[in-house]
Design a protein around this motif. Structure first.
Motif, PDB file in Angstrom:
ATOM      1  N   GLY A 171       0.786  -1.215   0.000  1.00  0.00           N
ATOM      2  CA  GLY A 171       0.000   0.000   0.000  1.00  0.00           C
ATOM      3  C   GLY A 171       0.825   1.275   0.000  1.00  0.00           C
ATOM      4  N   ASP A 172       2.125   1.171   0.309  1.00  0.00           N
ATOM      5  CA  ASP A 172       2.990   2.348   0.253  1.00  0.00           C
ATOM      6  C   ASP A 172       3.104   2.844  -1.182  1.00  0.00           C
ATOM      7  OD1 ASP A 172       3.353   2.062   2.920  1.00  0.00           O
ATOM      8  OD2 ASP A 172       5.416   1.330   2.815  1.00  0.00           O
ATOM      9  N   GLN A 173       3.271   4.138  -1.324  1.00  0.00           N
ATOM     10  CA  GLN A 173       3.461   4.696  -2.652  1.00  0.00           C
ATOM     11  C   GLN A 173       4.864   4.359  -3.133  1.00  0.00           C
ATOM     12  OE1 GLN A 173       0.723   6.050  -3.801  1.00  0.00           O
ATOM     13  NE2 GLN A 173       1.517   6.368  -5.865  1.00  0.00           N
ATOM     14  N   GLY A 174       4.967   3.756  -4.299  1.00  0.00           N
ATOM     15  CA  GLY A 174       6.264   3.330  -4.800  1.00  0.00           C
ATOM     16  C   GLY A 174       6.805   4.265  -5.862  1.00  0.00           C
TER      17      GLY A 174
ATOM     18  N   THR B 179      21.084 -12.030  -3.428  1.00  0.00           N
ATOM     19  CA  THR B 179      22.103 -11.189  -4.050  1.00  0.00           C
ATOM     20  C   THR B 179      22.058 -11.295  -5.576  1.00  0.00           C
ATOM     21  OG1 THR B 179      23.552 -11.480  -2.128  1.00  0.00           O
ATOM     22  CG2 THR B 179      24.578 -10.719  -4.170  1.00  0.00           C
ATOM     23  N   GLY B 180      22.052 -10.131  -6.231  1.00  0.00           N
ATOM     24  CA  GLY B 180      22.016 -10.088  -7.680  1.00  0.00           C
ATOM     25  C   GLY B 180      20.628 -10.002  -8.261  1.00  0.00           C
ATOM     26  N   GLU B 181      19.601 -10.242  -7.446  1.00  0.00           N
ATOM     27  CA  GLU B 181      18.220 -10.167  -7.924  1.00  0.00           C
ATOM     28  C   GLU B 181      17.636  -8.791  -7.597  1.00  0.00           C
ATOM     29  OE1 GLU B 181      16.803 -14.798  -7.727  1.00  0.00           O
ATOM     30  OE2 GLU B 181      16.622 -13.621  -5.903  1.00  0.00           O
ATOM     31  N   TYR B 182      16.463  -8.524  -8.130  1.00  0.00           N
ATOM     32  CA  TYR B 182      15.859  -7.201  -7.980  1.00  0.00           C
ATOM     33  C   TYR B 182      14.357  -7.329  -7.746  1.00  0.00           C
ATOM     34  CZ  TYR B 182      14.489  -8.018 -12.842  1.00  0.00           C
ATOM     35  OH  TYR B 182      13.958  -8.552 -13.978  1.00  0.00           O
ATOM     36  N   PHE B 183      13.735  -6.235  -7.331  1.00  0.00           N
ATOM     37  CA  PHE B 183      12.284  -6.219  -7.116  1.00  0.00           C
ATOM     38  C   PHE B 183      11.794  -4.782  -7.164  1.00  0.00           C
ATOM     39  CE2 PHE B 183      14.423  -5.950  -3.048  1.00  0.00           C
ATOM     40  CZ  PHE B 183      13.733  -4.971  -2.350  1.00  0.00           C
ATOM     41  N   GLY B 184      10.486  -4.632  -7.358  1.00  0.00           N
ATOM     42  CA  GLY B 184       9.856  -3.316  -7.357  1.00  0.00           C
ATOM     43  C   GLY B 184      10.090  -2.507  -8.616  1.00  0.00           C
ATOM     44  N   GLU B 185      10.443  -3.166  -9.750  1.00  0.00           N
ATOM     45  CA  GLU B 185      10.806  -2.409 -10.945  1.00  0.00           C
ATOM     46  C   GLU B 185       9.622  -1.680 -11.580  1.00  0.00           C
ATOM     47  OE1 GLU B 185       9.866  -6.595 -12.340  1.00  0.00           O
ATOM     48  OE2 GLU B 185      10.777  -5.603 -10.627  1.00  0.00           O
ATOM     49  N   LEU B 186       8.390  -2.177 -11.361  1.00  0.00           N
ATOM     50  CA  LEU B 186       7.233  -1.509 -11.968  1.00  0.00           C
ATOM     51  C   LEU B 186       6.975  -0.140 -11.349  1.00  0.00           C
ATOM     52  CD1 LEU B 186       4.710  -4.472 -12.426  1.00  0.00           C
ATOM     53  CD2 LEU B 186       6.234  -3.444 -14.120  1.00  0.00           C
ATOM     54  N   ALA B 187       7.459   0.066 -10.134  1.00  0.00           N
ATOM     55  CA  ALA B 187       7.202   1.333  -9.451  1.00  0.00           C
ATOM     56  C   ALA B 187       7.895   2.511 -10.124  1.00  0.00           C
ATOM     57  CB  ALA B 187       7.654   1.238  -7.992  1.00  0.00           C
ATOM     58  N   ILE B 188       8.933   2.250 -10.929  1.00  0.00           N
ATOM     59  CA  ILE B 188       9.616   3.367 -11.587  1.00  0.00           C
ATOM     60  C   ILE B 188       8.876   3.821 -12.850  1.00  0.00           C
ATOM     61  CG2 ILE B 188      11.862   2.705 -10.678  1.00  0.00           C
ATOM     62  CD1 ILE B 188      12.539   1.444 -13.326  1.00  0.00           C
ATOM     63  N   PHE B 189       7.779   3.101 -13.187  1.00  0.00           N
ATOM     64  CA  PHE B 189       7.017   3.480 -14.373  1.00  0.00           C
ATOM     65  C   PHE B 189       5.595   3.924 -14.049  1.00  0.00           C
ATOM     66  CE2 PHE B 189      10.184   0.425 -15.946  1.00  0.00           C
ATOM     67  CZ  PHE B 189      10.815   1.215 -16.884  1.00  0.00           C
TER      68      PHE B 189
ATOM     69  N   ASP C  66       2.619   5.210 -10.674  1.00  0.00           N
ATOM     70  CA  ASP C  66       2.476   5.790  -9.331  1.00  0.00           C
ATOM     71  C   ASP C  66       1.573   4.944  -8.438  1.00  0.00           C
ATOM     72  OD1 ASP C  66       4.070   8.055  -9.824  1.00  0.00           O
ATOM     73  OD2 ASP C  66       2.422   8.995 -10.920  1.00  0.00           O
ATOM     74  N   LYS C  67       1.383   3.688  -8.791  1.00  0.00           N
ATOM     75  CA  LYS C  67       0.463   2.847  -8.036  1.00  0.00           C
ATOM     76  C   LYS C  67       1.115   2.368  -6.738  1.00  0.00           C
ATOM     77  CE  LYS C  67      -2.204   1.287 -12.019  1.00  0.00           C
ATOM     78  NZ  LYS C  67      -2.703   0.126 -12.790  1.00  0.00           N
ATOM     79  N   PRO C  68       0.291   2.078  -5.715  1.00  0.00           N
ATOM     80  CA  PRO C  68       0.836   1.606  -4.433  1.00  0.00           C
ATOM     81  C   PRO C  68       1.516   0.250  -4.576  1.00  0.00           C
ATOM     82  CG  PRO C  68      -1.437   2.368  -4.202  1.00  0.00           C
ATOM     83  CD  PRO C  68      -1.167   2.287  -5.666  1.00  0.00           C
TER      84      PRO C  68
END
Length: 271
Positions: free
Chosen positions: A43-46, A78-88, A90-92
């Motif tokens: 629910g946090d703004q990303g 290590t080496g993996e990532y997450f939350g990449e959709l938040a840079i495109f 404004d959804k929580p």
């Protein structure tokens, strides 16, 4: 591992030139979390994505009931990532993330990425091409029927040799083959005992040779059939995965449209 090398492992940035990855790596913000710390909550703004430089985090869905454990979605290492959709968008945030051990994350914010893309048209076009490819794959998946008889489709493409191997494996695992072999053995021994001129007298060397050749041929044919059965199982599992994935995407679409409809209804009542 260098931040630029970590970026090279992410599909979204793999097509970038080395200088673009180096420039983006300099824009990464290092953040440290202790074991148990919350990176962000559902629910946090990303507005940023994270790359795990060291340590491990857990993505989970928190439970409304304190007595019910959360639903763990994935452990990111290590080496993996997450939350990449938040840079495109404004959804929580759709899930919560917490550190499992002492962890160092590299944060790339939407502002930093946007500023770099504004300076490098090549990088912008590369990332847009990657996003377009993902969208194309999604559209292709949704426009095609995912359900199919994988076994029937697999069997239609078998050669005559492969069909023969399957028939041999099927016959060897039946009572008919066992009874036939017993009857043949008794008949062979009886014929060579009672005939005036035995064609394969005891100890039946020719019959033993024939049985040895039969066993030698049976082994590879049965293994071939078993390998083909494993391939059928993999094809069936892949079909099931596509069906489940398509259903999941459709359910998410329905939930989103239902949420928009409820918002419109609530706005109409207030008006």
């Amino acid at each position: 591992m260098r931040p630029a090398d970590l970026l090279a492992q992410i599909s979204l940035f793999q097509g970038l030139a080395d200088e673009d990855r180096e420039a983006l790596a300099k824009r990464l913000n290092e953040k440290t979390f202790k074991a148990g710390d919350i990176v962000f909550s559902q629910g946090d703004q990303g507005a940023s994505m994270y790359i795990v430089q060291s340590g491990s985090v857990q993505i989970y869905l928190p439970s409304a009931d304190k007595d019910t454990p959360p639903v763990v979605l994935k452990d990111v290492r290590t080496g993996e990532y997450f939350g990449e959709l938040a840079i495109f968008d404004d959804k929580p945030r759709s899930a919560s993330v917490r550190a499992l051990v002492d962890t160092v994350l590299l944060e790339l914010t939407r502002e930093e990425l946007g500023e770099h893309l504004g300076r490098s048209k090549t990088a912008a076009m590369t990332i847009l091409a990657e996003m377009a490819e993902r969208l194309r794959e999604t559209n292709a998946m949704l426009s095609q029927r995912a359900t199919k008889d994988a076994v029937k489709e697999f069997e239609e493409n078998l050669t005559w040799g492969q069909r023969l191997a399957d028939k041999v494996a099927e016959l060897n695992g039946s009572w008919a083959f066992i009874l036939f072999l017993l009857l043949l053995s008794v008949s062979w021994a009886g014929a060579n005992k009672w005939l005036p001129a035995p064609f394969d007298a005891y100890p039946y060397q020719f019959y033993n040779l024939a049985l040895a050749i039969l066993v030698a041929l049976q082994g590879p044919l049965i293994v071939m059939s078993q390998n083909r059965q494993s391939a059928k199982d993999r094809a069936t599992a892949e079909t099931d995965f596509r069906v489940n994935l398509k259903n999941e995407v459709n359910i998410e679409t329905l939930l989103r449209e239902l949420g928009e409809f409820r918002a419109e209804m609530a706005a109409a009542r207030k008006g």
